[in-house]
Design a protein around this motif. Structure first.
Motif, PDB file in Angstrom:
ATOM      1  N   VAL A 201       6.411  -3.431  -0.465  1.00 20.62           N
ATOM      2  CA  VAL A 201       5.283  -4.356  -0.331  1.00 20.62           C
ATOM      3  C   VAL A 201       3.982  -3.572  -0.389  1.00 20.62           C
ATOM      4  O   VAL A 201       3.830  -2.546   0.300  1.00 20.62           O
ATOM      5  N   THR A 202       3.038  -4.040  -1.194  1.00 23.04           N
ATOM      6  CA  THR A 202       1.716  -3.421  -1.258  1.00 23.04           C
ATOM      7  C   THR A 202       0.710  -4.461  -1.729  1.00 23.04           C
ATOM      8  O   THR A 202       0.975  -5.671  -1.685  1.00 23.04           O
ATOM      9  N   TYR A 203      -0.464  -4.026  -2.190  1.00 18.96           N
ATOM     10  CA  TYR A 203      -1.513  -4.929  -2.659  1.00 18.96           C
ATOM     11  C   TYR A 203      -1.393  -5.159  -4.165  1.00 18.96           C
ATOM     12  O   TYR A 203      -0.665  -4.466  -4.860  1.00 18.96           O
TER      13      TYR A 203
ATOM     14  N   ARG B 267      15.737  -1.392   8.243  1.00 20.43           N
ATOM     15  CA  ARG B 267      14.874  -0.216   8.360  1.00 20.43           C
ATOM     16  C   ARG B 267      13.525  -0.570   7.743  1.00 20.43           C
ATOM     17  O   ARG B 267      13.425  -0.846   6.551  1.00 20.43           O
ATOM     18  N   VAL B 268      12.500  -0.556   8.570  1.00 20.15           N
ATOM     19  CA  VAL B 268      11.140  -0.849   8.127  1.00 20.15           C
ATOM     20  C   VAL B 268      10.354   0.453   8.153  1.00 20.15           C
ATOM     21  O   VAL B 268      10.214   1.079   9.210  1.00 20.15           O
ATOM     22  N   THR B 269       9.866   0.858   6.991  1.00 19.25           N
ATOM     23  CA  THR B 269       9.091   2.092   6.875  1.00 19.25           C
ATOM     24  C   THR B 269       7.684   1.748   6.414  1.00 19.25           C
ATOM     25  O   THR B 269       7.497   1.033   5.431  1.00 19.25           O
ATOM     26  N   LEU B 270       6.709   2.250   7.141  1.00 21.00           N
ATOM     27  CA  LEU B 270       5.309   2.056   6.776  1.00 21.00           C
ATOM     28  C   LEU B 270       4.716   3.387   6.340  1.00 21.00           C
ATOM     29  O   LEU B 270       4.853   4.391   7.038  1.00 21.00           O
TER      30      LEU B 270
ATOM     31  N   ILE C 191      13.806   0.678  -7.172  1.00 22.12           N
ATOM     32  CA  ILE C 191      13.521  -0.338  -6.160  1.00 22.12           C
ATOM     33  C   ILE C 191      13.633  -1.706  -6.834  1.00 22.12           C
ATOM     34  O   ILE C 191      12.843  -2.015  -7.726  1.00 22.12           O
ATOM     35  N   PRO C 192      14.592  -2.545  -6.420  1.00 25.11           N
ATOM     36  CA  PRO C 192      14.812  -3.806  -7.130  1.00 25.11           C
ATOM     37  C   PRO C 192      13.644  -4.788  -7.066  1.00 25.11           C
ATOM     38  O   PRO C 192      13.405  -5.530  -8.013  1.00 25.11           O
ATOM     39  N   LYS C 193      12.915  -4.797  -5.932  1.00 24.54           N
ATOM     40  CA  LYS C 193      11.882  -5.818  -5.761  1.00 24.54           C
ATOM     41  C   LYS C 193      10.590  -5.199  -5.220  1.00 24.54           C
ATOM     42  O   LYS C 193      10.620  -4.458  -4.225  1.00 24.54           O
ATOM     43  N   VAL C 194       9.469  -5.522  -5.868  1.00 23.43           N
ATOM     44  CA  VAL C 194       8.139  -5.115  -5.416  1.00 23.43           C
ATOM     45  C   VAL C 194       7.313  -6.374  -5.225  1.00 23.43           C
ATOM     46  O   VAL C 194       7.235  -7.231  -6.117  1.00 23.43           O
ATOM     47  N   TYR C 195       6.697  -6.485  -4.062  1.00 23.18           N
ATOM     48  CA  TYR C 195       5.874  -7.654  -3.739  1.00 23.18           C
ATOM     49  C   TYR C 195       4.424  -7.241  -3.501  1.00 23.18           C
ATOM     50  O   TYR C 195       4.146  -6.126  -3.027  1.00 23.18           O
ATOM     51  N   TRP C 196       3.528  -8.191  -3.790  1.00 25.32           N
ATOM     52  CA  TRP C 196       2.118  -8.041  -3.450  1.00 25.32           C
ATOM     53  C   TRP C 196       1.772  -9.036  -2.350  1.00 25.32           C
ATOM     54  O   TRP C 196       2.264 -10.169  -2.334  1.00 25.32           O
ATOM     55  N   ASN C 197       0.922  -8.607  -1.425  1.00 27.07           N
ATOM     56  CA  ASN C 197       0.463  -9.492  -0.355  1.00 27.07           C
ATOM     57  C   ASN C 197      -0.369 -10.625  -0.934  1.00 27.07           C
ATOM     58  O   ASN C 197      -1.256 -10.398  -1.762  1.00 27.07           O
TER      59      ASN C 197
ATOM     60  N   LEU D 234       9.968  -0.986   2.584  1.00 25.06           N
ATOM     61  CA  LEU D 234       8.872  -0.011   2.585  1.00 25.06           C
ATOM     62  C   LEU D 234       7.563  -0.743   2.340  1.00 25.06           C
ATOM     63  O   LEU D 234       7.449  -1.541   1.408  1.00 25.06           O
ATOM     64  N   LEU D 235       6.566  -0.473   3.180  1.00 28.45           N
ATOM     65  CA  LEU D 235       5.242  -1.051   3.011  1.00 28.45           C
ATOM     66  C   LEU D 235       4.234   0.074   2.804  1.00 28.45           C
ATOM     67  O   LEU D 235       4.289   1.098   3.502  1.00 28.45           O
ATOM     68  N   VAL D 236       3.310  -0.114   1.870  1.00 30.87           N
ATOM     69  CA  VAL D 236       2.296   0.886   1.558  1.00 30.87           C
ATOM     70  C   VAL D 236       0.925   0.271   1.813  1.00 30.87           C
ATOM     71  O   VAL D 236       0.541  -0.711   1.157  1.00 30.87           O
ATOM     72  N   HIS D 237       0.197   0.852   2.763  1.00 25.04           N
ATOM     73  CA  HIS D 237      -1.109   0.325   3.146  1.00 25.04           C
ATOM     74  C   HIS D 237      -2.167   1.422   3.124  1.00 25.04           C
ATOM     75  O   HIS D 237      -1.850   2.615   3.162  1.00 25.04           O
ATOM     76  N   ALA D 238      -3.420   0.983   3.079  1.00 22.78           N
ATOM     77  CA  ALA D 238      -4.534   1.914   2.911  1.00 22.78           C
ATOM     78  C   ALA D 238      -4.977   2.554   4.216  1.00 22.78           C
ATOM     79  O   ALA D 238      -5.227   3.766   4.282  1.00 22.78           O
ATOM     80  N   HIS D 239      -5.132   1.749   5.271  1.00 23.93           N
ATOM     81  CA  HIS D 239      -5.678   2.224   6.548  1.00 23.93           C
ATOM     82  C   HIS D 239      -4.864   1.664   7.707  1.00 23.93           C
ATOM     83  O   HIS D 239      -4.231   0.610   7.570  1.00 23.93           O
TER      84      HIS D 239
END
Length: 287
Positions: free
Chosen positions: A134-136, A36-39, A168-174, A10-15
């Motif tokens: 994945v997020t900021y 499965r890639v979810t944006l 969610i086992p893993k959270v990443y920042w860009n 799962l990726l969380v983005h602003a715009h």
């Protein structure tokens, strides 16, 4: 419950366009492997500055609708089928750059109630059950209010989803390692005379640049560099691409990174640099 793929990102983005710039190669790589890639995109970027003169008439809601079409085309290039707007289309609008009056609009994302906005993301999490998000970072990479709010919403949703039964086992920042960015800009300055952009950008123009030791994970997306560039080109109102460089409306050239870098923010920090966002995740656990 419908059976889900073994690996779920799962990726969380602003715009629209943030996902292709930051994670396009990663998204294409995992989609091609069957994950499965979810944006989730938090706004439609209604206040973005439009590059092509023939589209300069697009503003506000009309620009947002157009950018949704660009996002759809970009996801087609990356092979991503599951992309959504936080809370549905039009729930949150672009907040503009930090310090502008747009930040005070009650409808903008910057003014969103944190738990309510996170609740919309929790709905997606409970449906898709990602092992990786994945997020900021806390500064949104470069200080844009919507990026900062996307970070806050994503991190809060991780907490709320755990309370609701899915951790969610893993959270990443860009991230981008400083030496990599330095080297890329050195090459850019040499190549600039042959590029259509006004001038070279600077290290400060790249979001998420940190010292090398902060980097925990590198995803080699070289095989998907063309897909990333194509996805970026799909966001034509916002991005001009001349591989391996691009520019936003400021006409400052920046590198297109085929290898994308991350810092593990939640999860057990690896002893050596990972090459897989799912490293160490027990993908055999049924959702």
């Amino acid at each position: 419950m419908t059976e889900l793929p073994a690996r779920r990102l799962l990726l969380v983005h602003a715009h629209p366009d943030d996902e292709s710039i930051n994670n396009g190669a990663t998204m294409a790589a995992y989609a091609a492997e069957g994950a499965r890639v979810t944006l989730v995109t938090c706004t439609l970027g209604e206040l973005g500055e439009v590059i092509p003169p023939e589209l300069a008439h697009l503003t506000g809601a009309a620009l947002g609708e157009y950018r949704l079409g660009e996002l759809t085309a970009a996801m087609r290039e990356l092979g991503v089928e599951d992309f959504r707007l936080l809370g549905g289309a039009g729930r949150y609008t672009d907040s503009g750059m930090m310090g502008l009056p747009d930040n005070d609009d009650p409808a903008c994302f910057w003014q969103a109630d944190l738990d309510r906005a996170a609740g919309h993301l929790v709905e997606v999490i409970l449906q898709t059950r990602p092992q990786v998000l994945v997020t900021y970072d806390e500064n949104g990479g470069y200080g844009h209010p919507d990026h900062i709010q996307a970070h806050r919403v994503a991190m809060r949703a991780v907490e709320l989803a755990a309370d609701a039964g899915w951790r969610i086992p893993k959270v990443y920042w860009n991230r981008v390692p400083r030496p990599v960015a330095d080297a890329a800009f050195a090459r850019l300055r040499d190549d600039l005379p042959g590029l259509p952009f006004a001038k070279a950008g600077a290290l400060a123009d790249v979001p998420g640049v940190v010292d090398e030791e902060r980097i925990t994970t590198a995803i080699d997306g070289t095989a998907h560099a063309a897909a990333k560039a194509a996805a970026m080109r799909a966001h034509a109102t916002q991005i001009e691409v001349a591989e391996p460089y691009f520019a936003l409306s400021n006409e400052l050239a920046q590198p297109v990174f085929a290898t994308e870098y991350y810092e593990l923010a939640n999860g057990e920090r690896p002893q050596t640099r990972e090459t897989d966002l799912f490293a160490g995740v027990d993908i055999e656990v049924a959702p």
